[in-house]
Design a protein around this motif. Structure first.
Motif, PDB file in Angstrom:
ATOM      1  N   VAL A 108       0.871  -1.191  -0.178  1.00 24.31           N
ATOM      2  CA  VAL A 108       0.098  -0.285  -0.334  1.00 24.31           C
ATOM      3  C   VAL A 108       1.235   1.151  -0.144  1.00 24.31           C
ATOM      4  N   ASP A 109       2.182   0.981   1.147  1.00 23.93           N
ATOM      5  CA  ASP A 109       2.902   2.417   0.276  1.00 23.93           C
ATOM      6  C   ASP A 109       3.689   2.887  -0.238  1.00 23.93           C
ATOM      7  N   TRP A 110       3.706   1.094  -0.895  1.00 27.07           N
ATOM      8  CA  TRP A 110       4.490   1.362  -2.636  1.00 27.07           C
ATOM      9  C   TRP A 110       3.938   2.105  -3.844  1.00 27.07           C
ATOM     10  N   GLY A 111       2.217   1.623  -3.316  1.00 19.60           N
ATOM     11  CA  GLY A 111       1.551   1.881  -3.898  1.00 19.60           C
ATOM     12  C   GLY A 111       1.475   3.719  -3.617  1.00 19.60           C
ATOM     13  N   THR A 112       1.120   4.110  -3.578  1.00 18.72           N
ATOM     14  CA  THR A 112       1.242   5.318  -2.689  1.00 18.72           C
ATOM     15  C   THR A 112       1.711   6.447  -3.564  1.00 18.72           C
ATOM     16  N   ALA A 113       3.051   5.981  -2.505  1.00 15.23           N
ATOM     17  CA  ALA A 113       4.153   6.526  -3.491  1.00 15.23           C
ATOM     18  C   ALA A 113       4.735   6.243  -5.409  1.00 15.23           C
ATOM     19  N   LEU A 114       3.971   5.318  -5.600  1.00 16.88           N
ATOM     20  CA  LEU A 114       4.030   5.101  -6.778  1.00 16.88           C
ATOM     21  C   LEU A 114       2.644   6.557  -7.578  1.00 16.88           C
ATOM     22  N   ASN A 115       2.141   6.399  -6.690  1.00 20.17           N
ATOM     23  CA  ASN A 115       0.957   7.194  -7.324  1.00 20.17           C
ATOM     24  C   ASN A 115       1.282   8.698  -7.034  1.00 20.17           C
ATOM     25  N   GLN A 116       2.009   8.826  -5.943  1.00 24.56           N
ATOM     26  CA  GLN A 116       2.737  10.477  -5.517  1.00 24.56           C
ATOM     27  C   GLN A 116       3.809  10.896  -7.372  1.00 24.56           C
ATOM     28  N   LEU A 117       4.450  10.241  -7.089  1.00 24.34           N
ATOM     29  CA  LEU A 117       5.592   9.738  -8.756  1.00 24.34           C
ATOM     30  C   LEU A 117       4.444  10.559  -9.769  1.00 24.34           C
ATOM     31  N   ARG A 118       3.637   9.430  -9.712  1.00 21.99           N
ATOM     32  CA  ARG A 118       2.962  10.158 -11.772  1.00 21.99           C
ATOM     33  C   ARG A 118       2.265  11.292 -11.522  1.00 21.99           C
ATOM     34  N   GLY A 119       1.591  11.937 -10.137  1.00 28.90           N
ATOM     35  CA  GLY A 119       1.140  13.081 -10.342  1.00 28.90           C
ATOM     36  C   GLY A 119       2.085  13.875 -10.391  1.00 28.90           C
ATOM     37  N   GLU A 120       2.816  13.753  -9.927  1.00 25.47           N
ATOM     38  CA  GLU A 120       4.202  14.779 -10.344  1.00 25.47           C
ATOM     39  C   GLU A 120       4.832  14.343 -11.554  1.00 25.47           C
ATOM     40  N   PHE A 121       4.506  13.368 -12.097  1.00 30.35           N
ATOM     41  CA  PHE A 121       5.279  13.389 -13.265  1.00 30.35           C
ATOM     42  C   PHE A 121       4.364  13.875 -14.746  1.00 30.35           C
ATOM     43  N   GLU A 122       2.746  13.800 -13.835  1.00 30.80           N
ATOM     44  CA  GLU A 122       1.565  14.728 -15.005  1.00 30.80           C
ATOM     45  C   GLU A 122       1.869  16.104 -15.015  1.00 30.80           C
ATOM     46  N   GLN A 123       1.883  16.769 -13.589  1.00 34.01           N
ATOM     47  CA  GLN A 123       2.567  17.832 -13.272  1.00 34.01           C
ATOM     48  C   GLN A 123       3.078  18.283 -14.239  1.00 34.01           C
ATOM     49  N   ARG A 124       4.594  17.497 -14.032  1.00 38.02           N
ATOM     50  CA  ARG A 124       5.691  17.946 -15.077  1.00 38.02           C
ATOM     51  C   ARG A 124       5.186  18.125 -16.124  1.00 38.02           C
ATOM     52  N   PHE A 125       5.066  17.460 -17.024  1.00 37.45           N
ATOM     53  CA  PHE A 125       4.564  17.209 -18.319  1.00 37.45           C
ATOM     54  C   PHE A 125       3.431  18.169 -19.026  1.00 37.45           C
ATOM     55  N   ASN A 126       2.945  18.438 -18.042  1.00 38.36           N
ATOM     56  CA  ASN A 126       1.571  19.342 -18.321  1.00 38.36           C
ATOM     57  C   ASN A 126       2.833  20.732 -19.006  1.00 38.36           C
ATOM     58  N   GLU A 127       3.861  21.210 -17.932  1.00 34.59           N
ATOM     59  CA  GLU A 127       4.315  22.782 -17.618  1.00 34.59           C
ATOM     60  C   GLU A 127       5.210  22.327 -19.162  1.00 34.59           C
ATOM     61  N   PHE A 128       5.826  21.279 -19.095  1.00 32.52           N
ATOM     62  CA  PHE A 128       6.626  20.955 -20.118  1.00 32.52           C
ATOM     63  C   PHE A 128       5.237  20.988 -21.770  1.00 32.52           C
ATOM     64  N   ASP A 129       4.386  20.937 -21.317  1.00 36.47           N
ATOM     65  CA  ASP A 129       3.883  20.561 -22.812  1.00 36.47           C
ATOM     66  C   ASP A 129       3.558  21.888 -22.961  1.00 36.47           C
ATOM     67  N   GLN A 130       2.845  22.892 -22.231  1.00 37.73           N
ATOM     68  CA  GLN A 130       2.194  24.425 -22.079  1.00 37.73           C
ATOM     69  C   GLN A 130       3.584  25.009 -22.772  1.00 37.73           C
ATOM     70  N   ARG A 131       4.840  24.635 -22.383  1.00 35.25           N
ATOM     71  CA  ARG A 131       5.882  25.556 -22.344  1.00 35.25           C
ATOM     72  C   ARG A 131       6.184  25.562 -23.622  1.00 35.25           C
TER      73      ARG A 131
END
Length: 102
Positions: A17-40
């Motif tokens: 469960v901890d590993w899944g939570t950490a993975l979801n957090q990483l996915r969220g950060e990745f999506e946020q960074r990807f959206n920022e990159f796409d916008q720029r």
């Protein structure tokens, strides 16, 4: 995340469960960074398109000015040359008329 040496099913479940939570957090950060990159990237693409338009209009305007300047120069040269020949032409016309009449 620490997994104890003597694990039971609850410890493994908690670790997963901890590993899944950490993975979801990483996915969220990745999506946020990807959206920022796409916008720029989209902003840069729009700037490049605007610059390309400016570079396309500059030569067209320059070509028009060069043509206009060439026309003015040719017209001026024609007037200067013909005005200097005018006295000679006015002297030749009566001479030719007199020669044909005699």
């Amino acid at each position: 995340m620490q997994i104890p040496e003597d694990t039971d099913s609850n410890d493994v479940r908690d670790a997963l469960v901890d590993w899944g939570t950490a993975l979801n957090q990483l996915r969220g950060e990745f999506e946020q960074r990807f959206n920022e990159f796409d916008q720029r990237f989209n902003e840069l693409d729009q700037k490049v398109e605007r610059l390309d338009y400016k570079f396309n209009t500059y030569p067209k305007g320059t070509d028009g000015m060069v043509r206009m300047a060439t026309t003015i120069i040719i017209a001026t040269a024609t007037v200067v040359v013909l005005s200097s020949l005018s006295p000679a032409v006015t002297a030749i016309v009566p001479a030719l008329a007199a020669a044909n009449g005699s």
